[in-house]
Design a protein around this motif. Sequence first.
Motif, mmCIF file in Angstrom:
data_model
loop_
_atom_site.group_PDB
_atom_site.id
_atom_site.type_symbol
_atom_site.label_atom_id
_atom_site.label_comp_id
_atom_site.label_asym_id
_atom_site.label_seq_id
_atom_site.Cartn_x
_atom_site.Cartn_y
_atom_site.Cartn_z
ATOM 1 N N THR A 1 20.201 -1.487 20.620
ATOM 2 C CA THR A 1 20.473 -1.238 19.213
ATOM 3 C C THR A 1 19.256 -0.585 18.577
ATOM 4 N N ARG A 2 19.469 0.212 17.532
ATOM 5 C CA ARG A 2 18.363 0.778 16.761
ATOM 6 C C ARG A 2 18.088 -0.027 15.499
ATOM 7 N N ARG A 3 18.908 -1.025 15.227
ATOM 8 C CA ARG A 3 18.666 -1.882 14.070
ATOM 9 C C ARG A 3 17.458 -2.776 14.321
ATOM 10 N N SER A 4 16.876 -3.244 13.226
ATOM 11 C CA SER A 4 15.679 -4.080 13.339
ATOM 12 C C SER A 4 15.969 -5.554 13.128
ATOM 13 N N ASP A 5 17.260 -5.917 13.017
ATOM 14 C CA ASP A 5 17.570 -7.322 12.751
ATOM 15 C C ASP A 5 18.669 -7.857 13.654
ATOM 16 N N ARG A 6 18.961 -7.141 14.750
ATOM 17 C CA ARG A 6 20.002 -7.610 15.665
ATOM 18 C C ARG A 6 19.425 -8.706 16.558
ATOM 19 N N THR A 7 20.177 -9.807 16.745
ATOM 20 C CA THR A 7 19.700 -10.944 17.521
ATOM 21 C C THR A 7 20.440 -11.059 18.843
ATOM 22 N N VAL A 8 19.921 -11.920 19.719
ATOM 23 C CA VAL A 8 20.573 -12.186 20.990
ATOM 24 C C VAL A 8 21.999 -12.683 20.763
ATOM 25 N N ALA A 9 22.173 -13.579 19.811
ATOM 26 C CA ALA A 9 23.472 -14.216 19.595
ATOM 27 C C ALA A 9 24.531 -13.242 19.129
ATOM 28 N N ASP A 10 24.159 -12.262 18.298
ATOM 29 C CA ASP A 10 25.187 -11.381 17.749
ATOM 30 C C ASP A 10 25.240 -10.006 18.421
ATOM 31 N N SER A 11 24.619 -9.867 19.605
ATOM 32 C CA SER A 11 24.698 -8.615 20.343
ATOM 33 C C SER A 11 26.130 -8.378 20.825
ATOM 34 N N THR A 12 26.556 -7.129 20.802
ATOM 35 C CA THR A 12 27.910 -6.789 21.257
ATOM 36 C C THR A 12 27.994 -6.648 22.776
ATOM 37 N N VAL A 13 26.850 -6.652 23.465
ATOM 38 C CA VAL A 13 26.815 -6.530 24.923
ATOM 39 C C VAL A 13 25.841 -7.575 25.473
ATOM 40 N N PRO A 14 25.963 -7.953 26.762
ATOM 41 C CA PRO A 14 25.102 -9.000 27.306
ATOM 42 C C PRO A 14 23.662 -8.543 27.491
ATOM 43 N N ILE A 15 22.742 -9.370 27.006
ATOM 44 C CA ILE A 15 21.312 -9.114 27.149
ATOM 45 C C ILE A 15 20.617 -10.410 27.556
ATOM 46 N N ASP A 16 19.841 -10.349 28.652
ATOM 47 C CA ASP A 16 18.980 -11.459 29.035
ATOM 48 C C ASP A 16 17.594 -11.215 28.464
ATOM 49 N N VAL A 17 16.987 -12.247 27.911
ATOM 50 C CA VAL A 17 15.629 -12.145 27.398
ATOM 51 C C VAL A 17 14.766 -13.159 28.125
ATOM 52 N N ILE A 18 13.751 -12.681 28.805
ATOM 53 C CA ILE A 18 12.873 -13.531 29.611
ATOM 54 C C ILE A 18 11.494 -13.519 28.980
ATOM 55 N N GLY A 19 11.006 -14.694 28.646
ATOM 56 C CA GLY A 19 9.742 -14.802 27.943
ATOM 57 C C GLY A 19 8.542 -14.929 28.859
ATOM 58 N N ALA A 20 7.357 -14.828 28.241
ATOM 59 C CA ALA A 20 6.108 -14.831 29.000
ATOM 60 C C ALA A 20 5.905 -16.130 29.771
ATOM 61 N N GLU A 21 6.306 -17.263 29.172
ATOM 62 C CA GLU A 21 6.083 -18.538 29.840
ATOM 63 C C GLU A 21 6.882 -18.643 31.132
ATOM 64 N N ALA A 22 8.144 -18.199 31.099
ATOM 65 C CA ALA A 22 8.961 -18.225 32.303
ATOM 66 C C ALA A 22 8.376 -17.310 33.373
ATOM 67 N N ILE A 23 7.822 -16.182 32.948
ATOM 68 C CA ILE A 23 7.201 -15.252 33.901
ATOM 69 C C ILE A 23 5.962 -15.868 34.532
ATOM 70 N N GLN A 24 5.188 -16.605 33.736
ATOM 71 C CA GLN A 24 3.929 -17.172 34.228
ATOM 72 C C GLN A 24 4.146 -18.328 35.192
ATOM 73 N N ASN A 25 5.204 -19.117 34.968
ATOM 74 C CA ASN A 25 5.381 -20.346 35.739
ATOM 75 C C ASN A 25 6.057 -20.085 37.074
ATOM 76 N N THR A 26 5.500 -19.187 37.838
ATOM 77 C CA THR A 26 5.988 -18.859 39.170
ATOM 78 C C THR A 26 4.795 -18.463 40.015
ATOM 79 N N GLY A 27 4.871 -18.719 41.279
ATOM 80 C CA GLY A 27 3.776 -18.352 42.165
ATOM 81 C C GLY A 27 3.745 -16.875 42.471
ATOM 82 N N TYR A 28 4.836 -16.185 42.168
ATOM 83 C CA TYR A 28 4.858 -14.754 42.411
ATOM 84 C C TYR A 28 4.185 -14.023 41.258
#
Length: 901
Positions: free
Chosen positions: A56-83
């Motif tokens: 989206t080009r809007r500045s207020d669209r959220t994960v919940a109201d997206s019209t298509v599926p989007i996964d959002v992965i945060g820094a903490e989840a990325i860090q808590n892995t040995g890879y």
Amino acid sequence: MTSTLRATLLAGIATGMLATPAFAQDAPAAAAAAPVETAAADDTALDADTIIVTGTRRSDRTVADSTVPIDVIGAEAIQNTGYTETNRVLNQLVPSFNFPQPSITDGTDVIRPATLRGLGPDQTLVLVNGKRRHTTALLNINGSVGRGTAAVDINLIPSAALERVEVLRDGAAAQYGSDAIAGVINFQLRRAREGGRISVTYGQYESDVEGIKEVTGVQTSAPGVPVIAPDGTLALVNTGKDRSVSDGKTLTVTGNIGLPFASEGFINVTGEYRDRDPTNRTGYDPRRQFNSSGAYTANEFSFDRLSHRYGDARTEDYNAFINFGTPLAEDLELYAFASYGHREGESGGFYRLSNDARNVLSVYPNGFLPLINSELDDYSFTGGLKGVVGSDINVDVSMAYAKNEFDFFITNTLNASIGPSSKTEFDAGGLRYGQFTANLDLNRDFEIGGLKSFNLAGGLEYRNEDYEIRAGEPDSYRAGPAIVGANNPTSPASGLAAGAAPGAQVFPGFQPTIGGQQVTGRKRERHNFSAYVEVDADISDRFTIQAAGRYEDYSDFGSDWNGKVSARFEPIDGYAVRGAVSTGFRAPSLQQQFFAAAATNNVNGILVDAVTLPVNNPVAQALGASPLQAETSVSYSAGFVINPVPELSLTVDYYHIDIDDRIVVTENLNATRDALGNPSGAPTSSGFQIAQILNNAGFRTISAARFFINGIDTRTQGVDAVATYRIDLGEGGKLRASAGFNYNKTRITGRNATPGALSQVPGVTLFGRQESLRIEQGQPRTKVNLGLDYDYEILGVTLRGNRYGKVLDGGSEPFNDVFLGAKWVVDLEARIKPGKGLEFAIGANNLLDEYPDLIPTGQGADPITGATRNYAATRYVAPYSNFSPFGFNGRFLYARASLSF
């Protein structure tokens, strides 16, 4: 590893999922509209109300109201892995993401491509901070998933530089242009202007190589007389115990720091160093190594039969990212980000036996393992200006330039046709790819009566690409004087096998000319212009619709129109349905259009070339090659979202993707000839007629040729399901859970007509069984990701279980098929934070030491005739399939220390 332990751990994950269905991955919730963040992002903020910037080009669209599926992965989840490799991290966390780790595939050993939704690596668009990321110069041309593609090297993006990753699982070519058929992965860089983190991770593989028994020697029936196994190899003596290994030592040092710039700006810098030793999961080679006939010599019985290298390549990486932003005025931001990556790699080919025609005995009396040393340099820079102009028009104007260089240096090798005087190291040449992009994006909110909101966006893009092949040194590809055979019966220096092979063993250098055409030292370029318009409107609180259209014009293949419409309807608070329909395309890459390579072979004293050709090469054109056209697609998706409370989210989406004119590499088109280069065999055979076509065109020394074609149509269908939930356990405590599921099926729905003169050749196959099965069944049909994260005060635990569905590594005939059953891989990490920003962690990836099913060796029954047949002896030394979706390295143990400030 025991079935009881596996069951207990998986039951623990499942129990947690039932008790607390899932959690939203941690990531910052700062709105994309904010020009500059003034502090480090709060990792705990991500939930259904998180602002997204992808799709989206809007500045207020959220994960919940997206019209298509989007996964959002945060820094903490990325860090808590040995890879620490970003590709491996995403493979653990995104159900529809696949990252096989092949070996003995030349440059692909060190630049391993990843896929989304089972499509090609080049059918997913990769963005950094919303801007198109460049691909590598390397074309994956050998036997791996993604054969024939040039993809983005995601591992050049340090995981420590990431604030979050947004994975848009839907076709988006109408919004972003070429490549976005499977979806879009947008890597958002950190924007903090203070604080930072330094981390040191060290680990190695400690594993029992499942099914590979320790060998102590060769079985003998009498002194100096080996026992011959039913398949004709030497029978080996083993201990009955699986081979134990400790290898793959990996040290990763990362640092990220945010610095203030002026009063409100930031400079965020990330550096990463990784030193990874190779792994080796080869089997013991039972083939005869010395003297192809006659009496066995003593060295046959003392030879170290772990002679191959099969596993991760040796790599050393230096990566850096800089992200910068500063306000120029109240509503205007100057921004820039840049990256540099350098990687040195070393991987092996197949061992050249002492008695092989590719060896010179006086140089390597025991044979040799040729090594491919690679050197990658990659850099990019993007700069721009964004903000509000006038009173309410959002503007983003930017320019970017990137360059990727990949060079091959072959060591522990020789050019057998030169004889004993051959060098043992060669510069084999290299590949170059560059990309320049300029963008203008505009959007504005309008007040329209009866609508809750209405946003209109539009923009322009110009992109220029260039590609070049650098020639190797002459000795790396030429045929020397020491050719022994029908046309040169006089043997030169002793110690040279009959039929000595020209070119550097394992990887002949890039030749300046092929088929009379200059293919190196020429910069190939193209450019394209595009324009798009996009509408994003909330018709009411419960109904949202998006529509986009895009026009692209390429200098090499013409123009293309694409469109997309998506909608979301929420009849009851927290319960919504959504769907989308779109068309898409992928432009043929310059690598696919202009890559050229040749390997010269000595067949009975005749030098013949097996060549990979650009479609404009005279040899390819004689066989019917024509300019490549864009792949085109039509995608449909439909799903529902359940989000009754901010802590809980469940999404299920069906997708259907039809792709026409997919670009693939043909089979090797083999020409059969006699000693004088004339067509040989039955005049009605395909080999005879291909030789005749090539001879008529003046190419009498080409023995095999392949090139790219718009060869097939495919249909991909599947289902993605993602559940997330989190519970706060009072002060200092939280429990988070996640579950993801992907079902994916691809089948070939059409094959394009055989082109040109080849259409008159009987029995010719342009795209055969093996490559067809690679596309249809070479990636997991299903994948499950389960995860639990528990943190309380200074303690933390992460437990993950990933189930990879069955895979078929298809052969050219059913007898050579390799079936890989479904496997669970479990990861566990424990953390402690003693204070003052310190954190210590220990963990295990693949805790239960799981391996893919072994490739069958020895003898087997032909599934069609029932006859007993021998499998290829090389299967002993490559005992696991390159198609394994989780690799074949076993258990990885690690420790990590980090300091946040």
